[in-house]
Design a protein around this motif. Structure first.
Motif, short mmCIF file in Angstrom:
data_model
loop_
_atom_site.label_atom_id
_atom_site.label_comp_id
_atom_site.label_asym_id
_atom_site.label_seq_id
_atom_site.Cartn_x
_atom_site.Cartn_y
_atom_site.Cartn_z
N ILE A 7 -12.61 -0.07 3.52
CA ILE A 7 -11.72 0.63 2.58
C ILE A 7 -10.29 0.53 3.13
N ILE A 8 -9.41 0.01 2.28
CA ILE A 8 -8.09 -0.44 2.73
C ILE A 8 -7.02 0.04 1.75
N ASN A 9 -5.81 0.24 2.26
CA ASN A 9 -4.69 0.63 1.40
C ASN A 9 -4.29 -0.52 0.47
N CYS A 64 -4.01 -4.24 8.57
CA CYS A 64 -4.07 -2.95 7.87
C CYS A 64 -3.28 -1.92 8.68
N ARG A 65 -2.23 -1.41 8.06
CA ARG A 65 -1.32 -0.50 8.76
C ARG A 65 -1.76 0.95 8.62
N LYS A 66 -1.59 1.72 9.70
CA LYS A 66 -1.69 3.18 9.58
C LYS A 66 -0.41 3.67 8.93
N ARG A 67 -0.49 4.63 8.03
CA ARG A 67 0.72 5.19 7.41
C ARG A 67 0.57 6.70 7.31
N GLU A 68 1.74 7.35 7.32
CA GLU A 68 1.73 8.81 7.17
C GLU A 68 1.98 9.16 5.73
N ALA A 94 -7.80 0.64 8.28
CA ALA A 94 -8.97 0.36 7.47
C ALA A 94 -10.12 1.26 7.93
N THR A 95 -10.92 1.71 6.96
CA THR A 95 -12.16 2.42 7.29
C THR A 95 -13.29 1.43 7.07
N VAL A 96 -14.03 1.12 8.14
CA VAL A 96 -14.97 -0.03 8.06
C VAL A 96 -16.39 0.40 8.41
#
Ligand code: 2BA
Length: 107
Positions: A7-9, A64-68, A94-96
């Motif tokens: 699951i990705i932005n 896949c970037r972490k974002r606030e 990403a949640t994998v």
């Protein structure tokens, strides 16, 4: 063989799919919605040979970037919405999920 569900932005979609193709891996993209923020994200389904699993995970890690994200905490009344205190969430990269595949056919 493994089945990756990632699951990705949405903003990372183009880069990730390009890198997957470039690496000779396969993916199916589904448009999905996060149950918490109720905003659009996307989910990749990837069938990956065991020896290519690390390649696939590295592509996700790298692209896949972490974002606030800042969201309003729950107001008591609609009128309180503008003044509701904000809270910050770290979303992504990403949640994998990685699952073992019992059988795989292309018929
Ligand atoms: P959402 O459900 O919209 O969640 C967005 C972000 O909100 C999450 O980022 C996390 O920071 C926060 N969040 C979600 N549920 C929460 C809760 N119960 N309590 C506190 N904070 C919460 P991420 O963890 O990076 O997740 C991004 C998206 O990945 C999620 O969007 C969801 O679509 C999916 N996801 C994450 N973990 C999952 C899981 N265990 N099962 C299924 N889908 C998952």
């Amino acid at each position: 063989m493994k089945l990756l569900i990632a699951i990705i932005n949405n903003d990372d979609s183009h880069k990730v799919l390009s890198e997957i193709s470039r690496a000779g891996l396969y993916a199916t993209k589904l448009s999905t919605t996060g149950g918490f923020l109720k905003t659009g994200n996307f989910t990749l389904i990837m069938g990956v040979e065991d020896e290519r699993l690390e390649d696939a995970l590295n592509i996700l890690r790298t692209n896949c970037r972490k974002r606030e994200e800042e969201i309003a905490s729950m107001p008591t009344f609609a009128a309180d919405f503008m003044s509701a205190p904000k809270m910050k969430l770290t979303v992504g990269g990403a949640t994998v999920f990685v699952l073992n595949v019992e059988q795989f056919y292309k018929m």
